[in-house]
Design a protein around this motif. Structure first.
Motif, mmCIF file in Angstrom:
data_model
loop_
_atom_site.group_PDB
_atom_site.id
_atom_site.type_symbol
_atom_site.label_atom_id
_atom_site.label_comp_id
_atom_site.label_asym_id
_atom_site.label_seq_id
_atom_site.Cartn_x
_atom_site.Cartn_y
_atom_site.Cartn_z
ATOM 1 N N ILE A 183 0.926 -1.240 0.140
ATOM 2 C CA ILE A 183 -0.116 -0.014 -0.041
ATOM 3 C C ILE A 183 0.897 1.319 0.077
ATOM 4 C CG2 ILE A 183 -1.910 1.131 1.278
ATOM 5 C CD1 ILE A 183 -2.666 -1.493 2.330
ATOM 6 N N SER A 184 0.475 2.096 -0.828
ATOM 7 C CA SER A 184 1.360 3.204 -0.853
ATOM 8 C C SER A 184 0.543 4.425 -1.080
ATOM 9 C CB SER A 184 2.424 3.284 -2.047
ATOM 10 O OG SER A 184 1.893 3.118 -3.173
ATOM 11 N N GLN A 185 0.842 5.580 -1.109
ATOM 12 C CA GLN A 185 0.131 7.079 -1.311
ATOM 13 C C GLN A 185 0.130 7.281 -2.733
ATOM 14 O OE1 GLN A 185 -1.605 9.672 0.853
ATOM 15 N NE2 GLN A 185 -2.240 9.770 -1.221
ATOM 16 N N GLY A 186 -1.236 7.209 -3.530
ATOM 17 C CA GLY A 186 -1.446 7.748 -4.726
ATOM 18 C C GLY A 186 -1.286 9.094 -4.983
ATOM 19 N N GLU A 187 -1.899 9.526 -6.088
ATOM 20 C CA GLU A 187 -2.205 10.818 -6.605
ATOM 21 C C GLU A 187 -3.201 11.330 -5.783
ATOM 22 O OE1 GLU A 187 -2.699 11.225 -10.797
ATOM 23 O OE2 GLU A 187 -0.584 10.598 -11.359
ATOM 24 N N THR A 188 -4.083 10.630 -5.716
ATOM 25 C CA THR A 188 -5.231 11.283 -4.478
ATOM 26 C C THR A 188 -5.794 10.419 -3.526
ATOM 27 O OG1 THR A 188 -6.914 10.109 -6.316
ATOM 28 C CG2 THR A 188 -6.420 12.282 -6.837
ATOM 29 N N ILE A 189 -5.656 9.293 -3.662
ATOM 30 C CA ILE A 189 -5.927 8.380 -2.467
ATOM 31 C C ILE A 189 -4.835 7.309 -2.346
ATOM 32 C CG2 ILE A 189 -8.439 8.595 -2.960
ATOM 33 C CD1 ILE A 189 -8.480 5.861 -4.361
ATOM 34 N N TYR A 190 -4.981 6.200 -1.304
ATOM 35 C CA TYR A 190 -3.845 5.285 -1.337
ATOM 36 C C TYR A 190 -4.199 4.138 -2.400
ATOM 37 C CZ TYR A 190 -1.596 6.874 2.941
ATOM 38 O OH TYR A 190 -0.703 7.772 3.774
ATOM 39 N N VAL A 191 -3.327 3.447 -2.713
ATOM 40 C CA VAL A 191 -3.478 2.595 -3.785
ATOM 41 C C VAL A 191 -2.687 1.296 -3.308
ATOM 42 C CG1 VAL A 191 -3.697 4.037 -5.879
ATOM 43 C CG2 VAL A 191 -1.382 3.259 -4.875
ATOM 44 N N ILE A 192 -3.314 0.053 -3.913
ATOM 45 C CA ILE A 192 -2.732 -1.386 -3.409
ATOM 46 C C ILE A 192 -1.937 -1.851 -4.770
ATOM 47 C CG2 ILE A 192 -3.175 -3.673 -2.725
ATOM 48 C CD1 ILE A 192 -5.361 -2.661 -1.203
ATOM 49 N N ASP A 193 -0.691 -2.171 -4.795
ATOM 50 C CA ASP A 193 0.140 -2.806 -5.801
ATOM 51 C C ASP A 193 -0.423 -4.270 -5.993
ATOM 52 O OD1 ASP A 193 1.844 -3.845 -7.542
ATOM 53 O OD2 ASP A 193 3.679 -3.028 -6.740
ATOM 54 N N PRO A 194 -1.163 -4.634 -7.058
ATOM 55 C CA PRO A 194 -1.584 -6.103 -7.229
ATOM 56 C C PRO A 194 -0.404 -7.212 -7.090
ATOM 57 C CG PRO A 194 -2.027 -4.703 -9.481
ATOM 58 C CD PRO A 194 -1.331 -3.697 -8.192
ATOM 59 N N LEU A 195 0.792 -6.747 -7.638
ATOM 60 C CA LEU A 195 1.716 -7.565 -7.681
ATOM 61 C C LEU A 195 2.599 -8.004 -6.147
ATOM 62 C CD1 LEU A 195 3.900 -6.385 -10.794
ATOM 63 C CD2 LEU A 195 2.112 -8.238 -10.613
ATOM 64 N N LEU A 196 2.084 -7.184 -5.297
ATOM 65 C CA LEU A 196 2.562 -7.485 -3.799
ATOM 66 C C LEU A 196 1.415 -7.849 -3.019
ATOM 67 C CD1 LEU A 196 4.863 -4.168 -3.447
ATOM 68 C CD2 LEU A 196 5.551 -6.660 -4.048
ATOM 69 N N CYS A 197 0.241 -7.356 -3.247
ATOM 70 C CA CYS A 197 -0.848 -7.845 -2.230
ATOM 71 C C CYS A 197 -1.135 -9.357 -2.163
ATOM 72 C CB CYS A 197 -1.961 -7.313 -2.743
ATOM 73 S SG CYS A 197 -3.612 -7.674 -1.774
ATOM 74 N N THR A 198 -1.361 -9.986 -1.071
ATOM 75 C CA THR A 198 -1.568 -11.426 -0.894
ATOM 76 C C THR A 198 -2.761 -11.415 -0.047
ATOM 77 O OG1 THR A 198 -0.292 -11.610 1.232
ATOM 78 C CG2 THR A 198 0.963 -11.930 -0.957
ATOM 79 N N GLU A 199 -3.614 -10.560 0.179
ATOM 80 C CA GLU A 199 -4.794 -10.722 0.946
ATOM 81 C C GLU A 199 -4.467 -10.981 2.243
ATOM 82 O OE1 GLU A 199 -8.348 -12.180 -0.626
ATOM 83 O OE2 GLU A 199 -7.566 -11.859 -2.666
ATOM 84 N N CYS A 200 -3.128 -10.777 2.733
ATOM 85 C CA CYS A 200 -2.563 -11.168 4.106
ATOM 86 C C CYS A 200 -2.699 -12.591 4.374
ATOM 87 C CB CYS A 200 -3.298 -10.495 5.066
ATOM 88 S SG CYS A 200 -3.129 -8.590 5.364
ATOM 89 N N VAL A 201 -2.608 -13.513 3.165
ATOM 90 C CA VAL A 201 -2.655 -15.101 3.630
ATOM 91 C C VAL A 201 -1.294 -15.414 4.023
ATOM 92 C CG1 VAL A 201 -2.805 -17.007 1.998
ATOM 93 C CG2 VAL A 201 -4.530 -15.326 1.795
ATOM 94 N N GLY A 202 -1.277 -16.176 4.880
ATOM 95 C CA GLY A 202 0.194 -16.464 5.563
ATOM 96 C C GLY A 202 0.676 -15.691 6.856
ATOM 97 N N PHE A 203 -0.201 -14.600 6.786
ATOM 98 C CA PHE A 203 0.058 -13.686 7.841
ATOM 99 C C PHE A 203 -1.142 -13.592 8.980
ATOM 100 C CE2 PHE A 203 2.761 -12.160 4.527
ATOM 101 C CZ PHE A 203 4.129 -12.316 5.263
ATOM 102 N N HIS A 204 -2.331 -13.418 8.385
ATOM 103 C CA HIS A 204 -3.554 -13.028 9.257
ATOM 104 C C HIS A 204 -4.665 -14.089 8.730
ATOM 105 C CE1 HIS A 204 -1.330 -9.740 10.964
ATOM 106 N NE2 HIS A 204 -1.332 -9.283 9.771
ATOM 107 N N ASP A 205 -5.885 -14.293 9.512
ATOM 108 C CA ASP A 205 -6.846 -14.989 8.840
ATOM 109 C C ASP A 205 -7.797 -13.986 8.657
ATOM 110 O OD1 ASP A 205 -7.526 -14.000 11.419
ATOM 111 O OD2 ASP A 205 -8.354 -16.071 12.210
#
Length: 475
Positions: A24-46
């Motif tokens: 997650i990073s700050q975009g031009e107007t709102i925060y954005v999620i990089d689809p190549l890095l997001c794992t929906e927290c699988v492996g870390f949280h339920d």
């Protein structure tokens, strides 16, 4: 990546530090999620951490980009090659299916069902009569068999539970570093207790007498004055606030009486109507006092963690006394106050998060020395992973190194508890170590430090050519 941030984002920034993949990073107007890095927290949280902390629920599922658990855990393993996720990793897919993610179970002893038949074949259970066999003895005169009654064996009492002695905290030897002075911290502290007007006896006596009035100041002004005086008997934020609350319970009724006289004349003082004004003044003082002490009354916080807001007239009083209070020992750098955002179970307060990055420190000018106070992390965050249950809530003591180099003082903190390091390495907002570089406003000849109760205190003694401070031999 099935999670996206919608246009309802208010740019609060609560989601960014909670992402374990830094997706997650700050975009031009709102925060954005990089689809190549997001794992929906699988492996870390339920659960998805960004959705859990979002105050406006703008972290939602993207219907145009759905990925399976297998794809997401493969991405997590590729991003975090140093982590062994195993097969029982936390996942919202498994939680939704009704199966709780668990850590690998300990190897148990083989059960009877798992043993070979030759090992599990048991003899038939003896009957009650065969369990206690009669003892036969021969009579010396008749050669007859006399059956003696079986002796009754008392049931064995269970051994009382032995409570292990409490584990004593290991006392570590004091560390020493290059350019550290061969003096105790107490000696340096007594020498550089204060400077300027607050080091004079008459000024300190005046502050002690004015505590009931100075307690009306805002919390930060009182804490700065407390740090400058360095004597809780003369002045403290908690003590002055308590005295000011009592002071106001008397002051406000007098103000109410003055208002009544101004509105109705002096004759009202001798009438029953004056009681209404007095009662209203007392109620205002009591309600204001309860609100100012709410951290201790309603949240049961100790005085060291409480915030003591200003009285009704505290802010104007602070502006009036600003020139006088400015003569105290100068605060070169104050504790940063993080922006309060959304709070939920599992996410710690912002100040504790700043401690993990080494950002919570103050730097004061004591005349011939600078006083540095740096707070180390105190609490282990609730991260929702299986290993968290095996770690106590209190953060273990950090190992640290102190370096004085090129006009900067460098503090390197490192968590040495292996289990905590394993947990922290899997979470972006929980680094296992930090490095804080502090620029110094004066030339320093040496320093003396003390570390106790997660607080590092360092006196940085100025060079003999800087403000007339005396030089000391270094170790």
């Amino acid at each position: 990546m099935a999670t996206t941030i919608t246009s309802e984002c208010i740019n609060c920034g609560a989601c960014e530090p909670e992402c374990p993949n830094n997706a997650i990073s700050q975009g031009e107007t709102i925060y954005v999620i990089d689809p190549l890095l997001c794992t929906e927290c699988v492996g870390f949280h339920d659960y998805e951490a960004c959705a859990a902390v979002c105050p406006v629920d703008c972290c939602v599922t993207d219907p145009n980009n759905i990925e399976t658990e297998e794809v997401l855990i493969a991405r997590a393993r590729a991003l975090h090659k140093e982590i062994d996720f195993g097969e029982n990793f936390p996942s919202r897919f498994r939680k939704a299916a009704g199966t709780e993610s668990q850590a690998p179970a300990r190897t148990a002893e083989p059960t009877r069902a798992a043993m070979p038949m030759a090992e599990t074949k048991l003899a038939p259970a003896p009957s009650a009569e065969a369990t206690v066999a009669p003892v036969e003895t021969k009579s010396p005169s008749r050669e007859a068999v006399v059956t003696a009654p079986p002796a009754s064996t008392p049931a064995a009492k269970p051994a009382p539970a032995v409570t292990p002695p409490p584990r004593q905290k290991e006392v570590k030897p004091k560390k020493t570093f290059p350019q550290e002075l061969p003096l105790s911290f107490e000696e340096i502290s007594n020498k550089f207790r204060g400077c300027g007007a607050l080091s004079q006896t008459s000024t300190r006596l005046l502050i002690a007498l004015l505590q009931p009035l100075l307690g009306a100041l805002p919390h930060r002004a009182k804490k700065n004055l407390e740090d400058a005086v360095q004597n809780p008997v003369i002045f403290s934020a908690a003590g002055s606030t308590a005295l000011n609350v009592l002071h106001n319970i008397v002051l406000y009724p007098l103000v109410a009486i003055a208002a009544a006289v101004a509105l109705n004349g002096t004759g009202i003082i001798f009438s029953r109507e004056i009681n209404i004004y007095v009662i209203c003044g007392i109620l205002v003082g009591v309600v204001e006092g309860a609100l100012r002490l709410r951290d201790g009354i309603f949240r049961a916080k100790p005085a060291s963690e409480m915030a003591f807001p200003a009285a009704f007239y505290g802010v104007p009083l602070a502006l009036l006394l600003a020139p006088v209070l400015g003569r105290r020992s100068g605060v070169v750098r104050d504790v940063p106050i993080p922006v309060d955002g959304f709070y939920a179970k599992g996410f710690v307060e912002k100040l504790e998060r700043e401690r993990r990055y080494g950002n919570v420190y103050t730097l004061e000018d004591r005349g011939g020395a600078l006083l540095l106070r740096l707070e180390f992390p105190r609490r282990v965050p609730d991260l929702g992973i299986p290993e968290r249950a095996r770690v106590p809530d209190e953060m273990p003591d950090y190992d640290y190194d102190l370096i004085l180099k090129d006009g900067h003082f460098i503090v390197k903190g490192r968590c040495t508890e292996e289990l905590v390091r394993k947990i922290s390495s899997s979470v972006g907002a929980f680094p296992p170590e930090f490095t804080t570089v502090i620029p110094l406003p004066a030339k320093i000849s040496g320093f003396v430090h003390r570390y106790d109760n997660k607080l590092l205190e360092v006196f940085l003694v100025k060079d003999s050519g800087s403000n007339g401070a005396a030089a000391y031999p270094t170790t």
